[in-house]
Design a protein around this motif. Structure first.
Motif, PDB file in Angstrom:
ATOM      1  N   UNK A   1     -22.367 -19.108 -28.574  1.00  0.00           N
ATOM      2  CA  UNK A   1     -21.660 -18.620 -29.764  1.00  0.00           C
ATOM      3  C   UNK A   1     -21.494 -19.725 -30.789  1.00  0.00           C
ATOM      4  N   UNK A   2     -21.056 -20.871 -30.328  1.00  0.00           N
ATOM      5  CA  UNK A   2     -20.808 -21.991 -31.229  1.00  0.00           C
ATOM      6  C   UNK A   2     -22.094 -22.505 -31.859  1.00  0.00           C
ATOM      7  N   UNK A   3     -23.172 -22.514 -31.096  1.00  0.00           N
ATOM      8  CA  UNK A   3     -24.422 -23.104 -31.573  1.00  0.00           C
ATOM      9  C   UNK A   3     -25.386 -22.122 -32.220  1.00  0.00           C
ATOM     10  N   UNK A   4     -25.254 -20.824 -31.930  1.00  0.00           N
ATOM     11  CA  UNK A   4     -26.224 -19.858 -32.424  1.00  0.00           C
ATOM     12  C   UNK A   4     -25.638 -18.765 -33.315  1.00  0.00           C
ATOM     13  N   UNK A   5     -24.351 -18.496 -33.200  1.00  0.00           N
ATOM     14  CA  UNK A   5     -23.767 -17.371 -33.937  1.00  0.00           C
ATOM     15  C   UNK A   5     -22.883 -17.761 -35.104  1.00  0.00           C
ATOM     16  N   UNK A   6     -22.073 -18.785 -34.934  1.00  0.00           N
ATOM     17  CA  UNK A   6     -21.010 -19.034 -35.894  1.00  0.00           C
ATOM     18  C   UNK A   6     -21.332 -20.143 -36.875  1.00  0.00           C
ATOM     19  N   UNK A   7     -20.933 -19.921 -38.128  1.00  0.00           N
ATOM     20  CA  UNK A   7     -20.998 -20.945 -39.162  1.00  0.00           C
ATOM     21  C   UNK A   7     -19.702 -21.746 -39.226  1.00  0.00           C
ATOM     22  N   UNK A   8     -18.678 -21.272 -38.520  1.00  0.00           N
ATOM     23  CA  UNK A   8     -17.399 -21.983 -38.480  1.00  0.00           C
ATOM     24  C   UNK A   8     -16.778 -21.803 -37.100  1.00  0.00           C
ATOM     25  N   UNK A   9     -15.823 -22.643 -36.832  1.00  0.00           N
ATOM     26  CA  UNK A   9     -15.131 -22.599 -35.536  1.00  0.00           C
ATOM     27  C   UNK A   9     -14.249 -21.348 -35.476  1.00  0.00           C
ATOM     28  N   UNK A  10     -14.287 -20.621 -34.350  1.00  0.00           N
ATOM     29  CA  UNK A  10     -13.372 -19.481 -34.219  1.00  0.00           C
ATOM     30  C   UNK A  10     -11.915 -19.938 -34.281  1.00  0.00           C
ATOM     31  N   UNK A  11     -11.074 -19.058 -34.759  1.00  0.00           N
ATOM     32  CA  UNK A  11      -9.652 -19.332 -34.811  1.00  0.00           C
ATOM     33  C   UNK A  11      -8.987 -19.144 -33.456  1.00  0.00           C
ATOM     34  N   UNK A  12      -9.654 -18.390 -32.591  1.00  0.00           N
ATOM     35  CA  UNK A  12      -9.094 -18.055 -31.281  1.00  0.00           C
ATOM     36  C   UNK A  12     -10.218 -17.652 -30.347  1.00  0.00           C
ATOM     37  N   UNK A  13     -10.100 -18.052 -29.090  1.00  0.00           N
ATOM     38  CA  UNK A  13     -11.023 -17.617 -28.040  1.00  0.00           C
ATOM     39  C   UNK A  13     -10.202 -16.890 -26.985  1.00  0.00           C
ATOM     40  N   UNK A  14     -10.631 -15.690 -26.644  1.00  0.00           N
ATOM     41  CA  UNK A  14      -9.984 -14.913 -25.583  1.00  0.00           C
ATOM     42  C   UNK A  14     -10.990 -14.674 -24.476  1.00  0.00           C
ATOM     43  N   UNK A  15     -10.546 -14.784 -23.239  1.00  0.00           N
ATOM     44  CA  UNK A  15     -11.412 -14.522 -22.098  1.00  0.00           C
ATOM     45  C   UNK A  15     -10.735 -13.497 -21.201  1.00  0.00           C
ATOM     46  N   UNK A  16     -11.476 -12.447 -20.848  1.00  0.00           N
ATOM     47  CA  UNK A  16     -10.936 -11.380 -20.011  1.00  0.00           C
ATOM     48  C   UNK A  16     -11.134 -10.027 -20.666  1.00  0.00           C
ATOM     49  N   UNK A  17     -10.383  -9.090 -20.417  1.00  0.00           N
ATOM     50  CA  UNK A  17      -9.324  -9.087 -19.413  1.00  0.00           C
ATOM     51  C   UNK A  17     -10.005  -8.985 -18.049  1.00  0.00           C
ATOM     52  N   UNK A  18      -9.727  -9.958 -17.204  1.00  0.00           N
ATOM     53  CA  UNK A  18     -10.369 -10.029 -15.903  1.00  0.00           C
ATOM     54  C   UNK A  18      -9.893  -8.910 -14.989  1.00  0.00           C
ATOM     55  N   UNK A  19     -10.822  -8.361 -14.232  1.00  0.00           N
ATOM     56  CA  UNK A  19     -10.486  -7.408 -13.167  1.00  0.00           C
ATOM     57  C   UNK A  19     -10.104  -8.243 -11.947  1.00  0.00           C
ATOM     58  N   UNK A  20      -8.818  -8.413 -11.707  1.00  0.00           N
ATOM     59  CA  UNK A  20      -8.338  -9.220 -10.597  1.00  0.00           C
ATOM     60  C   UNK A  20      -7.590 -10.435 -11.113  1.00  0.00           C
ATOM     61  N   UNK A  21      -6.695 -10.942 -10.301  1.00  0.00           N
ATOM     62  CA  UNK A  21      -5.812 -12.037 -10.689  1.00  0.00           C
ATOM     63  C   UNK A  21      -6.557 -13.353 -10.845  1.00  0.00           C
ATOM     64  N   UNK A  22      -6.138 -14.130 -11.832  1.00  0.00           N
ATOM     65  CA  UNK A  22      -6.563 -15.516 -11.992  1.00  0.00           C
ATOM     66  C   UNK A  22      -5.301 -16.356 -11.957  1.00  0.00           C
TER      67      UNK A  22
ATOM     68  N   UNK B   1      -6.751 -16.954 -21.468  1.00  0.00           N
ATOM     69  CA  UNK B   1      -7.402 -16.123 -20.461  1.00  0.00           C
ATOM     70  C   UNK B   1      -6.432 -15.053 -19.996  1.00  0.00           C
ATOM     71  N   UNK B   2      -6.934 -13.807 -19.921  1.00  0.00           N
ATOM     72  CA  UNK B   2      -6.105 -12.681 -19.493  1.00  0.00           C
ATOM     73  C   UNK B   2      -6.679 -12.050 -18.223  1.00  0.00           C
ATOM     74  N   UNK B   3      -5.778 -11.617 -17.332  1.00  0.00           N
ATOM     75  CA  UNK B   3      -6.177 -10.961 -16.092  1.00  0.00           C
ATOM     76  C   UNK B   3      -5.272  -9.774 -15.804  1.00  0.00           C
ATOM     77  N   UNK B   4      -5.795  -8.838 -15.044  1.00  0.00           N
ATOM     78  CA  UNK B   4      -5.042  -7.693 -14.542  1.00  0.00           C
ATOM     79  C   UNK B   4      -5.247  -7.666 -13.034  1.00  0.00           C
ATOM     80  N   UNK B   5      -4.190  -7.533 -12.273  1.00  0.00           N
ATOM     81  CA  UNK B   5      -4.325  -7.582 -10.815  1.00  0.00           C
ATOM     82  C   UNK B   5      -4.822  -6.260 -10.256  1.00  0.00           C
ATOM     83  N   UNK B   6      -5.962  -5.834 -10.742  1.00  0.00           N
ATOM     84  CA  UNK B   6      -6.630  -4.633 -10.236  1.00  0.00           C
ATOM     85  C   UNK B   6      -8.131  -4.887 -10.251  1.00  0.00           C
ATOM     86  N   UNK B   7      -8.789  -4.485  -9.176  1.00  0.00           N
ATOM     87  CA  UNK B   7     -10.249  -4.599  -9.104  1.00  0.00           C
ATOM     88  C   UNK B   7     -10.927  -3.266  -9.367  1.00  0.00           C
TER      89      UNK B   7
END
Length: 161
Positions: free
Chosen positions: A87-108, A134-140
């Motif tokens: 994303x940083x090297x191929x998609x964006x002309x500027x730095x994102x303001x926020x990065x979100x990861x998830x919502x994961x299926x299962x606890x982290x 990073x976001x998670x939900x305790x459900x698989x």
């Protein structure tokens, strides 16, 4: 293939380790769609337990698979950290303001944070200076109910932005 830079709206990168087809990443993008321009870059299949792994020795592919309103969805054959780097090297002309990861299926939580691809992507964002959550939900369950996460996600994102 660069995402055009607009200074008017926040740019939010969303990724995960459950893959582009996972319900959690789609629900997360919908929860925040009014907060900025959303770009989802996720692996083409689950990459749980990848931690901060990078792909080496294989060409990485990045393909736009869907765009609606202000959300773009890209698929790659890489790991969650590869998603951030591509994303940083191929998609964006500027730095994102926020990065979100998830919502994961299962606890982290606990020691799982060390092994989690979801958290690996969030940590990669932090390493390169992007505020990351990073976001998670305790459900698989594949069809888990992510609605209880909505207010926590939105409030967390608003505070960081």
């Amino acid at each position: 293939m660069k995402v055009p830079a607009t200074e008017k709206r926040p740019l939010i990168l969303v990724t995960n380790d459950d893959g582009i087809e996972a319900k959690g990443v789609h629900e997360l993008a919908k929860m925040i769609e009014d907060l900025g321009d959303i770009v989802v870059v996720a692996p083409d299949s689950p990459r749980s337990g990848q931690s901060s792994a990078l792909s080496v020795g294989i060409p990485l592919r990045l393909n736009l698979i869907e765009h609606y309103r202000n959300i773009s969805f890209y698929r790659t054959n890489g790991t969650p950290v590869d998603c951030v780097k591509l994303s940083m090297n191929q998609l964006f002309d500027r730095r994102p303001d926020l990065l979100l990861s998830g919502i994961n299926h299962g606890s982290n939580s606990g020691v799982s944070i060390v092994y989690s691809g979801t958290m690996g992507a969030a940590l990669e964002g932090c390493i390169i200076g992007i505020p990351s959550i990073g976001f998670s939900l305790t459900s698989h369950e594949p069809d888990a109910d992510f609605s209880p996460c909505r207010e926590i996600v939105r409030e967390s994102c608003k505070k960081v932005l």
